[in-house]
Scaffold this active site. Structure first.
Site, PDB file in Angstrom:
ATOM      1  N   HIS A  62       0.818  -1.214   0.000  1.00 39.66           N
ATOM      2  CA  HIS A  62       0.000   0.000   0.000  1.00 39.66           C
ATOM      3  C   HIS A  62       0.859   1.274   0.000  1.00 39.66           C
ATOM      4  O   HIS A  62       0.877   2.031  -0.964  1.00 39.66           O
ATOM      5  CB  HIS A  62      -0.926   0.007   1.227  1.00 39.66           C
ATOM      6  CG  HIS A  62      -1.814  -1.195   1.346  1.00 39.66           C
ATOM      7  ND1 HIS A  62      -2.768  -1.540   0.401  1.00 39.66           N
ATOM      8  CD2 HIS A  62      -1.890  -2.151   2.309  1.00 39.66           C
ATOM      9  CE1 HIS A  62      -3.389  -2.642   0.786  1.00 39.66           C
ATOM     10  NE2 HIS A  62      -2.895  -3.047   1.936  1.00 39.66           N
TER      11      HIS A  62
HETATM   12  O1  RIB Z   1      -5.026   0.409   4.446  1.00 43.68           O
HETATM   13  C1  RIB Z   1      -3.621   0.428   4.372  1.00 43.68           C
HETATM   14  C2  RIB Z   1      -3.049   1.531   5.199  1.00 43.68           C
HETATM   15  O2  RIB Z   1      -3.360   1.317   6.575  1.00 43.68           O
HETATM   16  C3  RIB Z   1      -1.511   1.583   5.139  1.00 43.68           C
HETATM   17  O3  RIB Z   1      -1.082   2.902   5.320  1.00 43.68           O
HETATM   18  C4  RIB Z   1      -1.098   0.741   6.309  1.00 43.68           C
HETATM   19  O4  RIB Z   1       0.182   1.110   6.820  1.00 43.68           O
HETATM   20  C5  RIB Z   1      -2.161   1.079   7.313  1.00 43.68           C
HETATM   21  O5  RIB Z   1      -1.765   2.273   7.975  1.00 43.68           O
END
Ligand code: RIB
Ligand code: CA
Length: 299
Positions: free
Chosen positions: A242
């Site tokens: 992500h």
């Molecule tokens: O949904 C993914 C996000 O949520 C990313 O930033 C992960 O690190 C969590 O913070």
């Protein structure tokens, strides 16, 4: 001669934050002025210590200013099940070479944005938007001076990963609504894009083959993702990356498909149809992104 991009990283490391930070700190085309931390994946003390540990492993001394310990209007809901009690999946990182630069992330951001020439600093947002929303309240004139905001968050057509929403928006919906409804120069990178950018065994082998500490640590971090029972149970053979999408978009926007969607953040932090035109990444060239990430981590 490529001009460097100067950015502040707002983060809650966090396994995927750590990979994004290792990539960004060492990349020759990025100048990370500082990191600001927020409670999110894990408590503020841990996210702040982790940011310092990651900078130490990267060998790039970087000021870290700690920020919000809780969302604007609700209790924190950490994700220990994904990131582990230490926030880094148990992967060994060095003790921090230094302590935090301050515990005043938002005043730091105000000063940085008001001091630098207008439109010269990017904000890379890898976490719940509590610090950014607080900045908007504390100094409304500061945030528009940012060149752009690139934020990982939300789920447009994809199912969420925290109730109806995605973690970064759903952890602090009030903050997310303030930032996403403000008409700022903001690109949102939601799960619709990040779930297309996956790391499997071949990519882990590529990272390890570089022999570089940041790349090998990133492989260890991704391996730690696989340890989570809920992913083993599903027989996952790859994990989404992500947060690395944020610095990768800053340097390689051509590898992302951007659409304008009219959205709003609802009370649960879910993205629903609404009046706010938001630039959202809805597709990626995953093979090219993996190659760029591996190159960057091997710098
Ligand atoms: O949904 C993914 C996000 O949520 C990313 O930033 C992960 O690190 C969590 O913070
Ligand atoms: Ca994060």
């Amino acid at each position: 001669m490529t001009s460097k991009t100067t950015a502040i990283i707002d983060t809650d490391p966090g396994i995927d934050d750590a990979i994004a930070i290792l990539y960004a700190l060492r990349h020759p085309d990025l100048d990370i002025a500082a990191m600001t931390t927020v409670a999110g994946n894990i408590g503020l003390k841990v996210t702040t210590t982790n940011a310092l540990r990651i900078a130490t492993l990267a060998g790039v001394p970087t000021p870290v200013h700690s920020g919000a310990a809780a969302p604007l209007g609700r209790d924190p809901r950490p994700e220990i099940g994904i990131h582990g009690n230490d926030g880094l999946g148990g992967v060994t990182f060095p003790d921090p070479a230094t302590g935090p630069a301050s515990s005043y992330a938002v005043p730091y951001m105000v000063d940085a944005l008001m001091t630098a020439p207008e439109k010269t600093i990017d904000l890379f947002c890898l976490a719940p938007l509590t610090n950014i929303a607080t900045l908007m309240t504390m100094a409304p004139e500061a945030l528009p001076r940012a060149r752009r905001i690139i934020a990982m968050g939300g789920a447009v057509d994809e199912p969420g990963n925290m109730g109806r929403g995605e973690f970064n928006l759903a952890h602090d919906p009030e903050a997310a609504a303030m930032v996403l409804h403000a008409g700022l120069d903001l690109t949102l990178i939601p799960l619709d894009a990040t779930r297309q950018f996956r790391a499997g065994a071949d990519f882990l082998a590529d990272l390890r083959a570089t022999g570089k500490a940041a790349a090998v640590a990133s492989a260890d971090l991704i391996d730690a993702y696989f340890v989570q029972t809920e992913h083993q149970a599903r027989g996952s053979v790859s994990r989404p990356l992500h947060d690395p999408c944020v610095p990768l978009f800053a340097l390689h926007p051509d590898l992302f498909r951007i659409e304008t969607r009219h959205l709003e953040v609802d009370h649960d932090g879910a993205l629903i149809e609404g009046p706010h035109p938001i630039q959202v990444a809805m597709g990626v060239d995953a093979d090219a992104l993996r190659a760029r990430l591996c190159e960057g981590l091997a710098c």
